[in-house]
Enzyme design. Structure first.
Site, PDB file in Angstrom:
ATOM      1  N   HIS A 254      35.263  39.642  17.334  1.00 26.04           N
ATOM      2  CA  HIS A 254      34.270  38.968  16.484  1.00 26.04           C
ATOM      3  C   HIS A 254      34.404  39.485  15.045  1.00 26.04           C
ATOM      4  CE1 HIS A 254      30.056  37.505  15.511  1.00 26.04           C
ATOM      5  NE2 HIS A 254      30.175  38.469  14.611  1.00 26.04           N
ATOM      6  N   GLU A 255      34.482  40.793  14.906  1.00 26.57           N
ATOM      7  CA  GLU A 255      34.504  41.385  13.558  1.00 26.57           C
ATOM      8  C   GLU A 255      35.825  41.089  12.842  1.00 26.57           C
ATOM      9  OE1 GLU A 255      31.848  42.324  12.345  1.00 26.57           O
ATOM     10  OE2 GLU A 255      30.588  42.781  14.076  1.00 26.57           O
ATOM     11  N   HIS A 258      35.685  37.733  11.391  1.00 25.34           N
ATOM     12  CA  HIS A 258      35.058  37.670  10.059  1.00 25.34           C
ATOM     13  C   HIS A 258      36.086  37.969   8.967  1.00 25.34           C
ATOM     14  CE1 HIS A 258      31.015  36.889  11.164  1.00 25.34           C
ATOM     15  NE2 HIS A 258      30.744  38.067  11.690  1.00 25.34           N
ATOM     16  N   CYS A 265      29.061  31.270  13.887  1.00 25.98           N
ATOM     17  CA  CYS A 265      29.134  29.923  14.451  1.00 25.98           C
ATOM     18  C   CYS A 265      27.739  29.413  14.772  1.00 25.98           C
ATOM     19  CB  CYS A 265      29.977  29.937  15.716  1.00 25.98           C
ATOM     20  SG  CYS A 265      30.168  28.307  16.437  1.00 25.98           S
ATOM     21  N   CYS A 289      34.610  28.837  20.421  1.00 25.64           N
ATOM     22  CA  CYS A 289      34.395  27.406  20.646  1.00 25.64           C
ATOM     23  C   CYS A 289      35.553  26.670  19.962  1.00 25.64           C
ATOM     24  CB  CYS A 289      33.051  26.980  20.058  1.00 25.64           C
ATOM     25  SG  CYS A 289      33.079  26.793  18.262  1.00 25.64           S
TER      26      CYS A 289
END
Ligand code: ZN
Ligand code: ZN
Length: 360
Positions: A254-255, A258, A265, A289
């Site tokens: 996730h990071e 970024h 999202c 997604c």
């Protein structure tokens, strides 16, 4: 339980856009890839669904942000992309990730392997792990939780100086909790997107961090000087478990997402959803997604099939691919540590279904 549900039209536009160039680019993807990405706006898709809200403290409710569709991502002039000379994600481990050196090294290799699959096509390299003292950062005991914390901003400064020439980014990871400034309680991580550096902590992902059994509490900081890091030497770290590994993999990807310029999202249930608390982070899917996946694909250039296959291979591989070197005189090194992937099994089943749609 509320859901954030967008119309088919909205999702289709967020994914494909109305810009003729980008529509053309989309149509050039192979039919299997389009079929999978189109699941974003298929109302009865069993692969991707709406974001569900569970409490008023959830991210979307408490942090209103402008949504980012594919076109906005694509045309963002400030985002960082890997370029021919800068294709490597470097991971710098700070302190140990497990209670022994060999567990820590194994854990690091699992994370490396996971990132290689997730950002398929890029190189992921481990920088030589360092003790907290090497960063010369400030540290403290948190007033309420009584655990040790290191200063996130100073770690970032340290990483910026160490950033190799061929780095797309350098991410610091640690099992020690972080704080951004004296007046703040803690942060899960901090990054400088323009510089391509970030630091993330998994300290709060252990099974007992929020329980009364938590053993990382320190009553008093006895140090000979402000630079006396001895307190970190035998500091208690969370037990390695499948859930800890799953949470670490999610946070790390996730990071790094970024750093690629992907913003939170707001389209569908997705790894890139923001999260305010552990419960919300746990409810996030392991993967992206279709809208975020198209963003990452356009930045990295992988084929979706290859990437999903690599993720399955990582889940299936019992341990790291590299054969273990067993030093003759170390007992600790003789312990083989199987990769705890139980928590990934439901995701393997999900990825297999994505592959089936790609290959139909
Ligand atoms: Zn985030
Ligand atoms: Zn997404």
């Amino acid at each position: 339980m509320q859901t954030v549900r967008h119309s088919e039209h909205t999702l289709k536009t967020a994914l494909i856009s109305k810009n003729p160039e980008l529509v053309k680019q989309y149509e050039q993807l192979d039919p299997g890839e389009q079929r999978l990405l189109n699941e974003a706006f298929r109302p009865d898709s069993d692969l991707f669904g709406p974001i569900t809200l569970h409490s008023p403290s959830d991210w979307i409710i408490s942090h209103p942000e402008a949504p980012q569709d594919f076109e906005e991502f694509f045309s963002d002039l400030h985002r960082k992309s890997p370029s021919p000379g800068k294709q490597t994600i470097y991971i710098q481990c700070i302190g140990l990730l497990g209670n022994t050196r060999s567990i820590s090294e194994e854990y690091l290799k699992w994370l490396k392997g996971y990132c290689e699959a997730f950002f398929y096509g890029l190189t992921v390299k481990l920088l030589e792990p360092i003790p907290v003292s090497a960063t010369r950062c400030s540290f403290r005991i948190n007033d309420s939780t009584r655990n040790l914390q290191i200063h996130a901003g100073q770690i970032l400064t340290f990483l910026k100086k160490k950033k190799p020439e061929d780095a797309f980014c350098v991410v610091g990871i640690t099992m020690i909790d972080l704080y951004p400034r004296d007046s703040w309680n803690f942060v899960f991580g901090q990054a400088s997107l323009t510089e391509g550096v970030g630091v993330f902590s998994f300290a709060r992902y252990g099974p007992d961090f929020y329980s009364s059994q938590y053993r990382g509490r320190v009553q008093r900081l006895e140090r000979k000087s402000s630079r006396d890091y001895a307190v970190f030497d035998d500091y208690c770290l969370p037990e390695v478990s499948s859930v800890l590994l799953l949470r670490s993999c999610k946070t790390l990807t996730h990071e790094i997402g970024h750093i690629f310029g992907l913003r939170h999202c707001q389209w569908l249930a997705c790894l890139m959803q923001g999260s305010n608390h552990l419960e919300e982070a746990d409810l996030r899917p392991l993967d992206l997604c279709p809208i975020c996946l198209r963003k990452l694909q356009s930045a990295v250039g992988f084929r979706l099939r290859e990437r999903y296959k690599a993720l399955v291979r990582w889940i299936d591989a019992e341990s790291t691919d590299t054969p273990r070197v067993t030093p003759k005189h170390s007992r600790e090194e003789l312990v083989t540590l199987p990769k705890p992937v139980e928590a990934f099994k439901e995701w393997k089943e999900w990825i297999t279904r994505c592959l089936a749609v790609l290959q139909k």
